[in-house]
Design an enzyme around this catalytic site. Structure first.
Site, PDB file in Angstrom:
ATOM      1  N   ASP A 250       0.863  -1.175   0.000  1.00  0.00           N
ATOM      2  CA  ASP A 250       0.000   0.000   0.000  1.00  0.00           C
ATOM      3  C   ASP A 250       0.904   1.231   0.000  1.00  0.00           C
ATOM      4  O   ASP A 250       1.988   1.209   0.584  1.00  0.00           O
ATOM      5  CB  ASP A 250      -0.846   0.049   1.268  1.00  0.00           C
ATOM      6  CG  ASP A 250      -2.021  -0.922   1.257  1.00  0.00           C
ATOM      7  OD1 ASP A 250      -2.053  -1.813   0.391  1.00  0.00           O
ATOM      8  OD2 ASP A 250      -2.896  -0.790   2.132  1.00  0.00           O
TER       9      ASP A 250
ATOM     10  N   SER B 128       7.209   5.171   6.140  1.00  0.00           N
ATOM     11  CA  SER B 128       8.382   4.562   5.523  1.00  0.00           C
ATOM     12  C   SER B 128       8.198   4.532   4.010  1.00  0.00           C
ATOM     13  O   SER B 128       7.200   5.021   3.494  1.00  0.00           O
ATOM     14  CB  SER B 128       8.614   3.156   6.090  1.00  0.00           C
ATOM     15  OG  SER B 128       7.394   2.546   6.417  1.00  0.00           O
TER      16      SER B 128
END
Length: 283
Positions: A101, A241
Site C-alpha cells: 500500500d 516509511s
C-alpha cells in the site's frame, strides 16, 4: 483514473525542524538511530498497548478489515495483518503489481543513472551503494511507494523469482513526508535495506526498503532463495516509511498515468497487489 494526493501543507513541527535553522539540533537528535531504537523498544512493550485505542479513533482505522488478534503491544497492532481478500494479488504472469500500500511516484532513470524527485537529483549508485549493480538499471524505471502511518505496513514480492542477498546501509531516519523530501535527499540519507531480485517475468529488479523517523526496524523475513508472487517479504515497524522498486530498461511498461501524475507533483494511491503495469514482452 486512480485517486491522487496533492502536496499537503507543512505541519508546524516539520516547518521548525526542516525550514528553521534553530530546529537543526533537534532534527539531528530525532533522526539518529538510537532515538528510534529507544522509541521502538517502548512500542514493543506492554506499556505501549494503551495507545492502540486512541490511535484507531484518531486515524479512523476500520479494525474489521484486519485479522482479529489480541495485540500485546503497539508494534504488534501497527504491523497487524489485513484480511487476505482485501488485498488480492493479480497473479497473471504479465501483471506488474504494487508490492505494498502507498502513495506512488514514478520516475525514469536517465542514462547517467539519476532520477529527479522533489527537486533533488538522486544517483542510483549512491542509493544502492554498488556501482556495478546500479549500472544495470540505466534507462530503467524507479517506483517510489511512500507509506503513511495509516497504511498497511507489510510488503510483498511483486513477482516470483530468486533473491540473491540482502544488504543494509546505515544512515539517518528522516521522516518521509513531503516537507522533508523537499529539503533533504531522504532516500540516500536514511537507513535502508536492499534486495536483488531475479524475477520470473521482469528480469533483474531491486527492492529497497527505507526506514523513517521513529521506524527503528525494517524487518525482512525473506532475504535470499526462492520466493513467489504475493509472498510476504517483510514489514516496517512504527512510523511512515518507503519502498523503492527499480526495474531495468525495456522490462516493464508502467501505466503512464503514474508518470503524468508525478510530473504534476501528485502522488497516486495504490494498494498492495494492484496491477500498475505489464511486462514489456506482453505488449
Amino acid at each position: 483514473m486512480r485517486e491522487t494526493l496533492e502536496k499537503p501543507s507543512v505541519p508546524k513541527s516539520l516547518r521548525f525542524l526542516y525550514y528553521n535553522r534553530l530546529g537543526a539540533p533537534t532534527l539531528r537528535l530525532l533522526t539518529s538511530r538510537w532515538v528510534s531504537k529507544l522509541v521502538g523498544s517502548y512500542m514493543d512493550g506492554r506499556l505501549s498497548k494503551h495507545k492502540i485505542k486512541k490511535y484507531v479513533k484518531k486515524h479512523g482505522i476500520v479494525m474489521s478489515d484486519y485479522i482479529d488478534e489480541d495485540y500485546k503491544s503497539f508494534n504488534a497492532f501497527f504491523t497487524r495483518r489485513i484480511k487476505p481478500e482485501l488485498r488480492p494479488f493479480d497473479f497473471a504472469p504479465e501483471a506488474l503489481c504494487s508490492p505494498c500500500d502507498g502513495k506512488l511516484s514514478a520516475y525514469r532513470i536517465t542514462e547517467d543513472l539519476k532520477f529527479n524527485a522533489k527537486g533533488f537529483d538522486y544517483d542510483i549508485n549512491t542509493l544502492l551503494g554498488n556501482s556495478e549493480l546500479a549500472s544495470e538499471f540505466m534507462g530503467g524505471v524507479c517506483l517510489v511507494f511512500r507509506l503513511c502511518v495509516t497504511d498497511y505496513h507489510r510488503y510483498m514480492f511483486f513477482d516470483g523469482g530468486i533473491a540473491s542477498g540482502n544488504k543494509f546501509i546505515k544512515g539517518r531516519l528522516h521522516t518521509v513526508q513531503p516537507a522533508a523530501l523537499e529539503k533533504r535527499r531522504v532516500f540516500t540519507e536514511n537507513c535502508r535495506e536492499i534486495t536483488e531480485l531475479d524475477t520470473d517475468n521482469f528480469g533483474k529488479a531491486v527492492q529497497v526498503e527505507i526506514g523513517a523517523m521513529m521506524v527503528g526496524r525494517i524487518v525482512n523475513d525473506v532475504k535470499s532463495g526462492r520466493f513467489e508472487r504475493g509472498m510476504e517479504k517483510g514489514r516496517f515497524e512504527f512510523g511512515g516509511s518507503t519502498v523503492i522498486l527499480l526495474l531495468q530498461k525495456d522490462k516493464a511498461e508502467v501505466d503512464e498515468e503514474f508518470f503524468q501524475n508525478t510530473s504534476f507533483d501528485l502522488e497516486t494511491i495504490v494498494k498492495c497487489g494492484e496491477r500498475i503495469g505489464v511486462a514489456a514482452q506482453s505488449k
